[in-house]
Design a protein around this motif. Structure first.
Motif, PDB file in Angstrom:
ATOM      1  N   SER A 163       0.823  -1.210   0.000  1.00  0.00           N
ATOM      2  CA  SER A 163       0.000   0.000   0.000  1.00  0.00           C
ATOM      3  C   SER A 163       0.852   1.252   0.000  1.00  0.00           C
ATOM      4  CB  SER A 163      -0.946   0.000   1.209  1.00  0.00           C
ATOM      5  OG  SER A 163      -0.230  -0.047   2.430  1.00  0.00           O
ATOM      6  N   SER A 164       1.944   1.244   0.759  1.00  0.00           N
ATOM      7  CA  SER A 164       2.837   2.408   0.808  1.00  0.00           C
ATOM      8  C   SER A 164       3.548   2.618  -0.521  1.00  0.00           C
ATOM      9  CB  SER A 164       3.864   2.227   1.925  1.00  0.00           C
ATOM     10  OG  SER A 164       3.236   2.037   3.170  1.00  0.00           O
ATOM     11  N   ALA A 165       3.972   1.513  -1.144  1.00  0.00           N
ATOM     12  CA  ALA A 165       4.659   1.617  -2.420  1.00  0.00           C
ATOM     13  C   ALA A 165       3.734   2.192  -3.494  1.00  0.00           C
ATOM     14  CB  ALA A 165       5.185   0.247  -2.852  1.00  0.00           C
ATOM     15  N   VAL A 248      -7.590  -3.515  10.511  1.00  0.00           N
ATOM     16  CA  VAL A 248      -6.243  -3.315   9.969  1.00  0.00           C
ATOM     17  C   VAL A 248      -6.148  -3.951   8.582  1.00  0.00           C
ATOM     18  CG1 VAL A 248      -3.801  -3.882  10.234  1.00  0.00           C
ATOM     19  CG2 VAL A 248      -5.120  -3.143  12.220  1.00  0.00           C
ATOM     20  N   ALA A 249      -6.602  -5.201   8.475  1.00  0.00           N
ATOM     21  CA  ALA A 249      -6.562  -5.899   7.188  1.00  0.00           C
ATOM     22  C   ALA A 249      -7.450  -5.212   6.156  1.00  0.00           C
ATOM     23  CB  ALA A 249      -6.985  -7.356   7.371  1.00  0.00           C
ATOM     24  N   MET A 250      -8.617  -4.765   6.588  1.00  0.00           N
ATOM     25  CA  MET A 250      -9.558  -4.141   5.666  1.00  0.00           C
ATOM     26  C   MET A 250      -9.011  -2.816   5.130  1.00  0.00           C
ATOM     27  SD  MET A 250     -13.549  -3.115   6.345  1.00  0.00           S
ATOM     28  CE  MET A 250     -13.095  -1.912   7.617  1.00  0.00           C
ATOM     29  N   VAL A 251      -8.470  -1.978   6.016  1.00  0.00           N
ATOM     30  CA  VAL A 251      -7.959  -0.669   5.587  1.00  0.00           C
ATOM     31  C   VAL A 251      -6.728  -0.825   4.702  1.00  0.00           C
ATOM     32  CG1 VAL A 251      -6.962   1.504   6.364  1.00  0.00           C
ATOM     33  CG2 VAL A 251      -8.914   0.529   7.586  1.00  0.00           C
ATOM     34  N   LEU A 252      -5.793  -1.694   5.096  1.00  0.00           N
ATOM     35  CA  LEU A 252      -4.587  -1.873   4.282  1.00  0.00           C
ATOM     36  C   LEU A 252      -4.937  -2.487   2.922  1.00  0.00           C
ATOM     37  CD1 LEU A 252      -1.942  -3.117   6.887  1.00  0.00           C
ATOM     38  CD2 LEU A 252      -2.296  -0.810   5.993  1.00  0.00           C
ATOM     39  N   GLY A 253      -5.867  -3.447   2.918  1.00  0.00           N
ATOM     40  CA  GLY A 253      -6.300  -4.016   1.646  1.00  0.00           C
ATOM     41  C   GLY A 253      -6.963  -2.978   0.761  1.00  0.00           C
ATOM     42  N   VAL A 256      -4.330  -0.881  -0.843  1.00  0.00           N
ATOM     43  CA  VAL A 256      -3.673  -1.560  -1.960  1.00  0.00           C
ATOM     44  C   VAL A 256      -4.485  -1.364  -3.235  1.00  0.00           C
ATOM     45  CG1 VAL A 256      -3.003  -3.794  -2.921  1.00  0.00           C
ATOM     46  CG2 VAL A 256      -2.469  -3.257  -0.542  1.00  0.00           C
ATOM     47  N   VAL A 257      -5.800  -1.596  -3.131  1.00  0.00           N
ATOM     48  CA  VAL A 257      -6.678  -1.424  -4.295  1.00  0.00           C
ATOM     49  C   VAL A 257      -6.757   0.051  -4.690  1.00  0.00           C
ATOM     50  CG1 VAL A 257      -9.028  -1.722  -5.170  1.00  0.00           C
ATOM     51  CG2 VAL A 257      -8.008  -3.472  -3.694  1.00  0.00           C
ATOM     52  N   LEU A 262      -5.207   4.872  -8.040  1.00  0.00           N
ATOM     53  CA  LEU A 262      -4.558   6.183  -8.101  1.00  0.00           C
ATOM     54  C   LEU A 262      -3.382   6.188  -9.074  1.00  0.00           C
ATOM     55  CD1 LEU A 262      -4.512   7.367  -4.366  1.00  0.00           C
ATOM     56  CD2 LEU A 262      -5.716   8.447  -6.261  1.00  0.00           C
ATOM     57  N   CYS A 263      -2.603   5.111  -9.046  1.00  0.00           N
ATOM     58  CA  CYS A 263      -1.466   5.020  -9.962  1.00  0.00           C
ATOM     59  C   CYS A 263      -1.928   5.038 -11.418  1.00  0.00           C
ATOM     60  CB  CYS A 263      -0.677   3.741  -9.694  1.00  0.00           C
ATOM     61  SG  CYS A 263       0.209   3.723  -8.127  1.00  0.00           S
TER      62      CYS A 263
END
Length: 275
Positions: A163-165, A248-253, A256-257, A262-263
């Motif tokens: 997610s950070s990348a 935590v899993a829901m927000v980080l997932g 990622v999406v 955004l990219c």
């Protein structure tokens, strides 16, 4: 008499294999910059040593050592360094024409991002290993012995780095030039560290700051790592009174999406001066 020509298909490596090669190239290029290597790997250790020396002992009413708290937070920060490294590095690559040249080669564009992501994963993992080693040797940090704790560490780390990348790749389009990239990208990263529980326990922050931090992945990464290295004793220090690993899993997932979207919407291969 006719002559039959046999066409032998040329073997081409897959995008994933080329991504691994690109990761090796990016890593070697980074390791050749000795001053950057020293800064990247020494900064979290220096911060841990400073905060661990100033705020020694245990947190009142919890029995949780300050060293455990700061190791957990700095591991979260290390996992998010991809945001800063990719945001600045890609902006510089765009400004000096590296991206434009790569776009004109047979290298699949996805391989460039795979290489960058794997390099980020490797560097973040090295920082985490160093932090854990210093925490154990200098501050008496107790590593978890339960397999479930290390499973939690693994998925929080992987989702956090990804997610950070992706967020860093998207943010790389914000600076107007490579020269301004460091200032534009570093400022929000430093702010997020202070409001996400890296340096200050989230329970001591104003609720409005916690609400802002909750929008971004770093707060949840730190929360997940605290569940691993502090355990049940530190759950009472959380705003919700628990680690909320499902959230935590829901927000980080979701990041990622969302970061991937955004990219796709914002990434540019050319600098603004190239049109």
């Amino acid at each position: 008499m006719s002559r039959t020509t046999t066409h032998v298909p040329l073997w081409r490596p897959s995008a994933a294999r080329l991504g691994l090669s690109r990761a090796a190239i990016e890593t070697r290029m980074f390791l050749r910059e000795r001053d950057a290597v020293i800064f990247v790997f020494s900064l979290p250790i220096i911060l841990l040593a400073i905060f661990g020396a100033i705020f020694s002992g245990t947190l009142e009413g919890s029995g949780v050592s300050v060293a455990q708290l700061y190791v957990s937070g700095l591991i979260g920060s290390a996992a998010m360094t991809g945001f800063q490294n990719l945001g600045i590095g890609i902006a510089i690559d765009r400004d000096d024409g590296t991206l434009k040249r790569l776009a004109g080669t047979p290298l699949p564009r996805s391989s460039y991002f795979v290489g960058r992501a794997l390099q980020t994963l490797f560097l973040s993992l090295c920082q985490v290993v160093l932090l854990l080693a210093v925490g154990v040797l200098a501050f008496g940090l107790d590593l978890p012995i339960r397999v479930s704790a290390w499973v939690t560490f693994s998925w929080v780390f992987v989702l956090g780095v990804l997610s950070s990348a992706l967020l860093g790749v998207a943010a790389s389009s914000l600076p107007r030039s490579g020269r301004s990239a460091s200032a534009v990208i570093s400022m929000p990263f430093v702010v997020l560290q202070f409001v996400s529980g890296v340096f200050i326990p989230v329970s001591q922050l104003p609720s409005w700051l916690v609400n802002i931090a909750s929008v971004f992945p770093l707060k949840w990464m730190c929360q997940g790592f605290r569940s691993v290295f502090i355990g049940d004793a530190g759950a009472t220090l959380e705003v919700a009174g628990s680690y909320e690993l499902d959230r935590v899993a829901m927000v980080l997932g979701a990041w990622v999406v969302g970061g991937l979207v955004l990219c796709l919407l914002t990434f540019r291969w050319k600098s603004r001066r190239d049109g």
